[in-house]
Write an enzyme that holds these catalytic residues in place. Structure first.
Site, PDB file in Angstrom:
ATOM      1  N   LYS A  82      86.595  24.490 -37.938  1.00 19.87           N
ATOM      2  CA  LYS A  82      86.484  25.246 -39.188  1.00 19.87           C
ATOM      3  C   LYS A  82      87.876  25.589 -39.671  1.00 19.87           C
ATOM      4  O   LYS A  82      88.819  25.628 -38.882  1.00 19.87           O
ATOM      5  CB  LYS A  82      85.693  26.533 -38.936  1.00 19.87           C
ATOM      6  CG  LYS A  82      84.228  26.234 -38.636  1.00 19.87           C
ATOM      7  CD  LYS A  82      83.386  27.475 -38.673  1.00 19.87           C
ATOM      8  CE  LYS A  82      81.928  27.146 -38.490  1.00 19.87           C
ATOM      9  NZ  LYS A  82      81.313  26.475 -39.643  1.00 19.87           N
ATOM     10  N   HIS A  88      70.516  16.825 -38.967  1.00 23.71           N
ATOM     11  CA  HIS A  88      70.589  16.319 -40.342  1.00 23.71           C
ATOM     12  C   HIS A  88      71.691  15.276 -40.520  1.00 23.71           C
ATOM     13  O   HIS A  88      71.654  14.501 -41.461  1.00 23.71           O
ATOM     14  CB  HIS A  88      70.716  17.457 -41.357  1.00 23.71           C
ATOM     15  CG  HIS A  88      72.021  18.163 -41.325  1.00 23.71           C
ATOM     16  ND1 HIS A  88      72.286  19.211 -40.496  1.00 23.71           N
ATOM     17  CD2 HIS A  88      73.152  17.943 -42.015  1.00 23.71           C
ATOM     18  CE1 HIS A  88      73.525  19.618 -40.694  1.00 23.71           C
ATOM     19  NE2 HIS A  88      74.075  18.865 -41.607  1.00 23.71           N
ATOM     20  N   HIS A  96      75.547  16.919 -33.366  1.00 21.27           N
ATOM     21  CA  HIS A  96      75.989  15.968 -34.386  1.00 21.27           C
ATOM     22  C   HIS A  96      76.981  14.925 -33.868  1.00 21.27           C
ATOM     23  O   HIS A  96      76.818  13.733 -34.068  1.00 21.27           O
ATOM     24  CB  HIS A  96      76.636  16.703 -35.565  1.00 21.27           C
ATOM     25  CG  HIS A  96      75.791  17.792 -36.138  1.00 21.27           C
ATOM     26  ND1 HIS A  96      74.453  17.640 -36.395  1.00 21.27           N
ATOM     27  CD2 HIS A  96      76.087  19.060 -36.509  1.00 21.27           C
ATOM     28  CE1 HIS A  96      73.959  18.763 -36.908  1.00 21.27           C
ATOM     29  NE2 HIS A  96      74.939  19.638 -36.978  1.00 21.27           N
TER      30      HIS A  96
END
Ligand code: NAP
Length: 491
Positions: A340, A179, A241
């Site tokens: 993260k 995406h 990604h």
């Protein structure tokens, strides 16, 4: 953003996992927005499929709730919602048995329109679904299969997965979603490079010092912890990604915007990545795991407190110095980092140009020249060209950095579409430019596998970092060793 909306031809979107999180948060809202923009016409239908029993009416209620939860109130037009829900259907199907498949086939009927099978289910059942679709005779010339990451956990498992669907669907029918590639700014990277003359002559090692690609999240692993623990940041973010972004920055100009022309060039980049093996892995990669700290002023737990495996060595942060062994990029490192529980949620690419060859201004009049191009994927999609100017006003020649700043939403006074809106309809258009080809997936794993292997064999353990910091100390050292530092832009 585009002045003219061109409708796509009629389709049936069959969403396996139609009641799951991805369908609820992303797919249903994206398809609604495309309908609202006039891009979906005629008898196009969306058919949810999962094991749970549900009537069409109950599925419409599920979708209505999803729209209320995930689409802004100002975007919800009751008439469009009514049309959207009227085009929704549901069939209860088990991927692992024959239950429900004939009912789906009956619903699809003989009408010749594009059929897109979206597998919003775990990858372990991709092969079963493809096999059942074949067995029940539902795959036609104009059928397409859409799959999501993770595509394997290494080269071998990725090949097995690709084979399991490749047995029944041709490569031209398989759409592997990343995406990140559907984001407006990523598209703009292509426009910036290949629709302008000013960048391409300087897009090389003679003018570019290095490139930084960052994908930072403030969140921890939360509910996805036990899945994440089997993957880690390198598989979850870098293999797909970050390497895809690196390819778009580094690729040669393709002869056209045709899907295979673009993907051929990306593949060459992946194959030119210098392998990181043996001892190099200790000096050119960094692994980290967050411990308790604070995020946005609130105390947050450490990774090990969020998952079941209390001795896990899975990385939640990775930094890598990647090098591309070709003429254009010799000695231009691409620093990749993702993690993260970092201080900001930001994904961006920074192209750092070299300093001027000779400074005619003395040091005292301002900072050194440092042209930089910042391509921000999130938040606030934008492109900024940082240049040096004279500080306005009298008092002699003083220099300062300013950004020529193009914020998409502001500039075009329009909502930046979600990546899924573009990608879902590209599937219907049959345009594979923004989807990964099988050989790209394999080439990315070929580069990643030795890094993971070396981490294991050299006992390259995770270094702790405090939640809310920019990762472990070694990440700073990775660039400091090259006399560089991570550029922290203002989010
Ligand atoms: P999820 O919330 O767990 O949903 C899974 C869906 O699959 C449910 O609708 C479930 O419904 C259905 N399902 C499970 N087993 C099935 C079977 N044997 N036959 C038919 N249907 C079955 O998962 P998710 O978060 O939506 O993720 C789906 C896929 O997308 C995963 O591969 C994930 O890695 C990937 N992905 C998700 C996201 C995201 O944002 N969520 C982002 C990127 C990639 P029943 O239990 O009723 O069958």
């Amino acid at each position: 953003m585009s002045s003219k909306i061109i409708p796509v031809e009629e389709f049936d979107y069959i969403v396996f996992g139609g009641t799951g999180d991805l369908a609820e948060r992303k797919l249903i809202p994206a398809l609604y927005r495309r309908l609202a923009d006039g891009q979906i016409v005629g008898e196009s239908r969306i058919i949810g499929a999962a094991r749970g029993e549900m009537s069409d009416e109950e599925y419409r209620k599920f979708a209505n709730d999803a729209l209320n939860e995930h689409v802004g109130k100002d975007e919800l037009d009751p008439a469009v919602v009514k049309t959207f829900l009227g085009n929704l259907y549901y069939r209860s199907i088990d991927a692992m048995s024959d239950r429900g498949w004939q009912e789906l086939k009956d619903l699809l009927g003989d009408y010749e329109k594009v059929r897109a099978f979206y597998l919003a289910v775990g990858p372990s059942i991709f092969g079963n679904i493809a096999e059942q679709l074949h067995k029940f005779g539902m795959i036609r010339e104009r059928s397409r299969l859409v799959i999501e990451k993770p595509i394997g956990k290494d080269l071998k498992s990725a090949e097995a997965l690709n084979e399991s669907v490749g047995k029944y669907f041709k490569e031209e029918q398989i759409f592997r979603i990343d995406h990140y590639l559907g984001k407006e700014t990523v598209q703009n990277l292509m426009a910036l490079r290949f629709a302008n003359t000013i960048y391409e002559p300087i897009w090389n090692s003679a003018h570019i010092d290095h490139v930084q690609i960052t994908a930072a999240e403030t969140l921890g692993v939360e509910a996805r912890g036990n899945y994440y623990d089997t993957a880690g940041a390198i598989r979850d973010m870098v293999q797909n990604h970050l390497l895809q972004l690196l390819c778009l920055v580094a690729m040669e100009p393709p002869p056209s915007n045709d899907a295979n022309a673009v993907r051929d060039e990306k593949l060459k980049v992946l194959r030119s990545l210098r392998p990181i093996t043996g001892d190099k892995v200790m000096t050119e990669t960094v692994r980290g795991q967050y411990k308790e700290g604070a995020s946005k002023g609130k105390a947050v737990p450490g990774y090990l407190d969020e998952i079941d495996n209390k001795t896990s060595d899975t990385e939640t942060f990775v930094a890598i110095k990647a090098q591309i062994d070709n003429w254009r990029w010799a000695n231009v490192p691409f620093y990749l980092r993702t993690g993260k529980r970092l201080p900001e949620r930001v994904s961006e690419i920074i192209i750092q140009f070299k300093p001027v060859p000779h400074n005619i201004f003395s040091e005292v009049v301002g900072s050194k020249s440092a042209n930089r191009l910042i391509i921000r994927l999130q938040p606030n999609e934008s492109v900024q060209q940082v240049i040096m100017i004279k500080d306005p006003g009298p008092g002699g020649m003083r220099l300062r950095q300013v950004a020529l700043d193009m914020q998409f939403e502001e500039q075009f006074d329009t909502r930046a579409p979600d990546a899924y809106e573009r990608l879902l309809l590209d599937v219907i258009r049959g345009n594979q430019t923004l989807f990964m080809r099988r050989d790209e997936v394999a080439a990315a794993w070929e580069w990643i596998d030795p890094i993971i292997e070396a981490w294991d064999t050299h006992s390259h353990e995770c270094e702790e970092y405090i939640a809310g910091s920019w990762g472990p100390f070694s990440s700073v050292a990775l660039l400091a060793g090259d006399n560089r530092k991570w550029i922290q832009t203002k989010v």
